[in-house]
Design an enzyme around this catalytic site. Structure first.
Site, PDB file in Angstrom:
ATOM      1  N   LYS A  79      -4.019  10.466  10.186  1.00 35.11           N
ATOM      2  CA  LYS A  79      -3.728   9.006   9.546  1.00 35.11           C
ATOM      3  C   LYS A  79      -2.413   9.202   8.833  1.00 35.11           C
ATOM      4  O   LYS A  79      -2.059   9.997   8.126  1.00 35.11           O
ATOM      5  CB  LYS A  79      -4.696   8.593   8.600  1.00 35.11           C
ATOM      6  CG  LYS A  79      -4.186   7.146   8.261  1.00 35.11           C
ATOM      7  CD  LYS A  79      -5.496   6.560   7.248  1.00 35.11           C
ATOM      8  CE  LYS A  79      -5.514   7.013   5.939  1.00 35.11           C
ATOM      9  NZ  LYS A  79      -6.268   6.444   5.084  1.00 35.11           N
ATOM     10  N   MET A 231     -12.831   6.362  -7.188  1.00 32.87           N
ATOM     11  CA  MET A 231     -12.439   6.049  -5.630  1.00 32.87           C
ATOM     12  C   MET A 231     -10.817   5.935  -5.443  1.00 32.87           C
ATOM     13  O   MET A 231     -10.269   5.998  -4.600  1.00 32.87           O
ATOM     14  CB  MET A 231     -13.014   4.807  -5.124  1.00 32.87           C
ATOM     15  CG  MET A 231     -14.304   4.963  -5.084  1.00 32.87           C
ATOM     16  SD  MET A 231     -15.238   6.640  -4.432  1.00 32.87           S
ATOM     17  CE  MET A 231     -14.796   6.352  -2.739  1.00 32.87           C
ATOM     18  N   LYS A 238      -2.138  10.685 -10.870  1.00 31.71           N
ATOM     19  CA  LYS A 238      -3.310   9.834 -10.945  1.00 31.71           C
ATOM     20  C   LYS A 238      -4.553  10.050 -11.609  1.00 31.71           C
ATOM     21  O   LYS A 238      -4.744  11.217 -11.489  1.00 31.71           O
ATOM     22  CB  LYS A 238      -3.789   9.167  -9.568  1.00 31.71           C
ATOM     23  CG  LYS A 238      -2.558   8.336  -8.821  1.00 31.71           C
ATOM     24  CD  LYS A 238      -3.141   7.465  -7.693  1.00 31.71           C
ATOM     25  CE  LYS A 238      -2.521   6.463  -7.062  1.00 31.71           C
ATOM     26  NZ  LYS A 238      -3.019   5.812  -5.797  1.00 31.71           N
ATOM     27  N   GLY A 304     -14.020  10.563  -5.360  1.00 28.30           N
ATOM     28  CA  GLY A 304     -13.700   9.972  -3.715  1.00 28.30           C
ATOM     29  C   GLY A 304     -12.206  10.194  -3.482  1.00 28.30           C
ATOM     30  O   GLY A 304     -11.379   9.101  -3.745  1.00 28.30           O
TER      31      GLY A 304
END
Length: 333
Positions: A79, A231, A238, A304
């Site tokens: 991706k 998630m 982050k 996740g």
């Protein structure tokens, strides 16, 4: 998985548009694809390649590649895409991506699949799989931290996993919570906008889906028995929750290598709050190699990070179904 086989056997190049993806992939098919690929990863039948994700120094964008190979299902690909924070003001989705599927027998490009919708639905499926396997069966209140593009996908998928009786939510811009409120009202579930500490005191399940670079939830706010699905953290720097929270929780993830390098666990690992050996893959729970939740008071946390194999799994399913239903374009090569 066998989804990729029919795609690999097709002649020419298959193109599956965003519209086609929306018409052939629903929450159930996304859930099954993600759950199956987590199980395959745990068995060693599928593996992800190292992620490349960088700030490009233009438009405040993050851009990169996620890729992998499912040996059993013969799904090979990547991706390519990222996050453009100014897109929403232009009427576009902030996350933009395309999935490329290749034939592992000869390396030929087999399919180009729109990745925007699939990214949202597979991310929601991942948190839903974690809720299905880790949340208390009697969970009644779900808390949402964040109200961006992916939040409604998250809430819809989560509400199908337990008999929730209330939705509580927080977002920096409270106006954006109207989207989540609309979903709750559609499902006939009461909705309340609350501050973060109150949310933690009420919620049995919490989903964080933000682009934060500082903790939004603190360890002392979380009540016993809570399941948290983090998630939003998929890049170095982050952070959505207090690193100390991971030390008080049983931590699960999609892939340990990503969890400790660019996932929510990166901060706890760096500070020495937890060790890599403290993290378990969700695939181990799915395959019965780990019991998952051990008691009603245990705090469980799913990191996740979003692995490339999730994208390949849902894209392979989308390509197969689009071909079967006549919704794919074919180009001769």
């Amino acid at each position: 998985m066998s989804d990729a086989n029919s795609v690999n056997d097709s002649e020419g190049l298959i193109i599956v548009s965003e519209a086609a993806c929306k018409s052939v992939i629903d929450r159930d098919s996304a859930f099954s694809a993600v759950e199956n690929v987590f199980a395959s990863m745990s068995k060693g039948d599928a593996y992800n390649f190292p992620v490349i994700r960088e700030a490009i120094g233009y438009a405040d964008a993050l851009y990169g590649f996620k890729s992998g190979f499912d040996r059993a299902g013969k799904a090979l690909g990547l991706k390519s895409g990222g996050y453009w924070p100014g897109n929403e003001a232009k009427g576009l989705t902030n996350h933009q991506s395309t999935i490329f599927l290749f034939n592992p027998d000869n390396g030929k490009l087999r399919a180009l699949v729109g990745g925007n919708y699939l990214t949202a639905v597979r991310t929601a499926a991942a948190s839903a799989v974690s809720i299905a396997h880790l949340a208390r069966k009697d969970s009644k209140v779900i808390g949402m931290i964040g109200a961006g593009h992916q939040s409604t996908f998250q809430l819809r998928a989560a509400l199908e996993q337990r008999s929730f009786e209330k939705v509580v939510a927080w977002n920096g811009n409270k106006e954006r919570l109207k989207k989540l409120q609309a979903v709750a009202e559609e499902m006939g579930i009461p909705f309340e906008s609350v501050e973060r500490e109150q949310l933690c005191s009420e919620a049995d399940v919490i989903i964080t889906i933000t682009s934060a670079f500082e903790p939004l939830l603190m360890k002392e706010w979380i009540k016993p028995g809570t399941h948290i699905a983090c998630m939003g953290t998929d890049t170095v720097g982050k952070q959505e929750v207090d690193a100390n929270l991971l030390a008080s929780a049983t931590v699960f993830t999609d892939e340990i290598a990503q969890s400790i390098s660019l996932g929510e666990a990166q901060h706890a690992i760096k500070s020495g709050t937890i060790k890599e050996s403290d993290i378990t893959t969700l695939g181990d729970v799915i395959n019965g190699m780990h019991p998952g939740r051990r008691n009603e008071d245990e705090i469980t946390l799913f990191d996740g990070t979003g692995v490339g194999l999730q994208d390949l799994a849902v894209a392979s399913a989308a390509a197969r179904l689009a071909v079967e239903k006549g919704k794919a374009q074919h180009i001769s090569l």
